[in-house]
Design a protein around this motif. Sequence first.
Motif, short mmCIF file in Angstrom:
data_model
loop_
_atom_site.label_atom_id
_atom_site.label_comp_id
_atom_site.label_asym_id
_atom_site.label_seq_id
_atom_site.Cartn_x
_atom_site.Cartn_y
_atom_site.Cartn_z
N VAL A 5 103.40 -33.82 -2.30
CA VAL A 5 103.09 -33.01 -3.24
C VAL A 5 102.91 -33.47 -4.68
CG1 VAL A 5 103.90 -30.92 -4.53
CG2 VAL A 5 104.23 -31.04 -2.06
N SER A 6 101.84 -33.07 -5.21
CA SER A 6 101.44 -33.60 -6.58
C SER A 6 101.90 -32.28 -7.46
CB SER A 6 99.91 -33.59 -6.72
OG SER A 6 99.67 -33.89 -8.17
N LEU A 7 102.99 -32.62 -8.12
CA LEU A 7 103.69 -31.50 -9.00
C LEU A 7 103.84 -32.18 -10.51
CD1 LEU A 7 105.28 -28.97 -9.11
CD2 LEU A 7 107.45 -30.35 -8.34
N ALA A 8 103.29 -31.58 -11.27
CA ALA A 8 103.41 -31.70 -12.84
C ALA A 8 104.72 -30.74 -13.37
CB ALA A 8 102.09 -31.48 -13.59
N GLY A 9 105.16 -31.11 -14.56
CA GLY A 9 106.07 -30.20 -15.11
C GLY A 9 105.54 -29.66 -16.64
N VAL A 10 105.92 -28.59 -16.98
CA VAL A 10 105.46 -27.89 -18.05
C VAL A 10 106.59 -27.37 -18.69
CG1 VAL A 10 103.99 -25.99 -18.98
CG2 VAL A 10 103.13 -27.26 -17.19
N ILE A 11 107.12 -27.61 -19.82
CA ILE A 11 108.12 -27.10 -20.42
C ILE A 11 107.77 -26.25 -21.76
CG2 ILE A 11 110.42 -27.90 -21.71
CD1 ILE A 11 110.40 -30.33 -20.03
N LEU A 12 108.11 -24.83 -21.81
CA LEU A 12 107.72 -24.19 -22.73
C LEU A 12 108.77 -24.15 -23.91
CD1 LEU A 12 106.34 -21.33 -20.88
CD2 LEU A 12 105.06 -23.23 -21.63
N ALA A 13 108.45 -24.77 -25.06
CA ALA A 13 109.61 -25.13 -26.24
C ALA A 13 109.21 -24.59 -27.31
CB ALA A 13 109.46 -26.78 -26.38
N PRO A 56 103.04 -35.69 -14.35
CA PRO A 56 103.39 -35.91 -15.55
C PRO A 56 104.19 -34.64 -16.03
CG PRO A 56 101.08 -35.51 -15.84
CD PRO A 56 101.44 -35.64 -14.36
N VAL A 57 104.93 -34.90 -17.06
CA VAL A 57 105.40 -33.79 -17.79
C VAL A 57 104.97 -33.50 -19.17
CG1 VAL A 57 107.75 -32.50 -18.60
CG2 VAL A 57 107.67 -33.91 -16.50
N PHE A 58 104.52 -32.02 -19.31
CA PHE A 58 103.89 -31.62 -20.69
C PHE A 58 105.15 -30.54 -21.40
CE2 PHE A 58 100.64 -32.39 -17.58
CZ PHE A 58 99.78 -33.11 -18.23
N VAL A 59 105.18 -31.05 -22.69
CA VAL A 59 106.11 -30.03 -23.46
C VAL A 59 104.96 -29.37 -24.56
CG1 VAL A 59 107.74 -30.01 -25.14
CG2 VAL A 59 107.80 -31.62 -23.49
N VAL A 60 104.91 -28.06 -24.28
CA VAL A 60 104.07 -27.14 -25.31
C VAL A 60 104.87 -26.72 -26.37
CG1 VAL A 60 102.62 -25.14 -25.21
CG2 VAL A 60 102.82 -26.27 -23.07
N ALA A 61 104.67 -27.07 -27.48
CA ALA A 61 105.46 -26.72 -28.61
C ALA A 61 104.44 -26.16 -29.70
CB ALA A 61 105.77 -27.94 -29.06
N ALA A 62 104.94 -25.71 -30.88
CA ALA A 62 104.14 -24.96 -31.72
C ALA A 62 103.68 -26.12 -32.54
CB ALA A 62 105.17 -23.98 -32.66
N THR A 63 102.55 -25.55 -33.47
CA THR A 63 101.91 -26.72 -34.43
C THR A 63 103.00 -26.75 -35.58
OG1 THR A 63 99.72 -25.89 -33.90
CG2 THR A 63 100.14 -26.78 -35.93
N ALA A 107 111.02 -22.39 -19.31
CA ALA A 107 111.61 -22.26 -20.50
C ALA A 107 112.48 -23.28 -21.08
CB ALA A 107 112.08 -20.79 -20.93
N VAL A 108 112.60 -23.79 -22.30
CA VAL A 108 113.41 -24.78 -22.70
C VAL A 108 114.80 -24.33 -22.92
CG1 VAL A 108 113.10 -24.15 -25.24
CG2 VAL A 108 113.54 -26.59 -24.29
N ASP A 109 115.31 -23.02 -22.79
CA ASP A 109 116.58 -22.61 -22.86
C ASP A 109 117.58 -22.34 -21.86
OD1 ASP A 109 115.19 -20.34 -21.97
OD2 ASP A 109 115.78 -19.10 -23.72
N MET A 110 117.11 -23.21 -20.80
CA MET A 110 118.09 -23.00 -19.31
C MET A 110 119.00 -24.09 -19.14
SD MET A 110 115.29 -20.96 -16.89
CE MET A 110 114.06 -22.60 -17.09
N PRO A 111 120.06 -24.19 -19.61
CA PRO A 111 120.87 -25.45 -19.87
C PRO A 111 121.38 -25.88 -18.39
CG PRO A 111 122.01 -23.74 -20.73
CD PRO A 111 120.90 -23.05 -20.55
N LEU A 112 121.51 -25.07 -17.45
CA LEU A 112 122.00 -25.51 -16.14
C LEU A 112 121.02 -25.66 -14.98
CD1 LEU A 112 125.20 -23.08 -16.00
CD2 LEU A 112 125.00 -25.65 -16.74
N LEU A 113 119.70 -25.72 -15.48
CA LEU A 113 118.48 -25.91 -14.72
C LEU A 113 118.78 -27.16 -13.92
CD1 LEU A 113 115.43 -25.28 -13.92
CD2 LEU A 113 114.99 -26.85 -15.63
#
Length: 203
Positions: A5-13, A56-63, A107-113
């Motif tokens: 499996v080709s699996l990327a990661g996207v973290i919404l920050a 890869p892992v991508f972090v989506v952040a505000a400008t 999401a970025v706010d799940m500490p027990l992921l």
Amino acid sequence: MPDTVSLAGVILAGGESRRMGRDKATLPYPGSGPGSSSGTTMVEHILGVVSQRCAPVFVVAATGQPLPKMQAQIIRDEIQGLGPLPATGLGLRAAAQAGATLAFVCAVDMPLLATELIDNLVQLAVETNAEVVSPWDGRSHFLAAVYRTDLADRIDALVATGERRMSALIDASDAQQIVLPDSRLVTNVNSDEDLRALVLPGA
């Protein structure tokens, strides 16, 4: 998780974190003892979990949003206040361009992921060829789910009509769910007190 499996990661920050009153991404992650701190931020902690299964892992952040230096590709969401749907689209498009067919979006706010959740979601996605696989613990968790990266175009079309709800994407997709035996894995925190109580219970 299947090796093929080709699996990327996207973290919404980039969320505004109105209830917390501060940026959740740079919230200090509690250390291993009472009153201590590991020196790690929430976004670094989540990246550490996600990067064990995703590349890869991508972090989506505000400008302009400050972030620590990380081994991840940062995507800046230039339009704020539209919710997680367009940010998810940005992450999925980047993942598709990187060659991934699936992406774990969280999401970025799940500490027990934990990686076990990612493994279970991916396994069902592969078995069913579903476009979206999300956890369910009495409610659906669309910000801890596996998505096909080619859904980026569908998201763009929805956003162009004024849609902002993640559920609108689910309604327009072939979606599956898994029942969580432990809902703590997807528990969101909205204060420093919530975070410490979840990570260091009884401390």
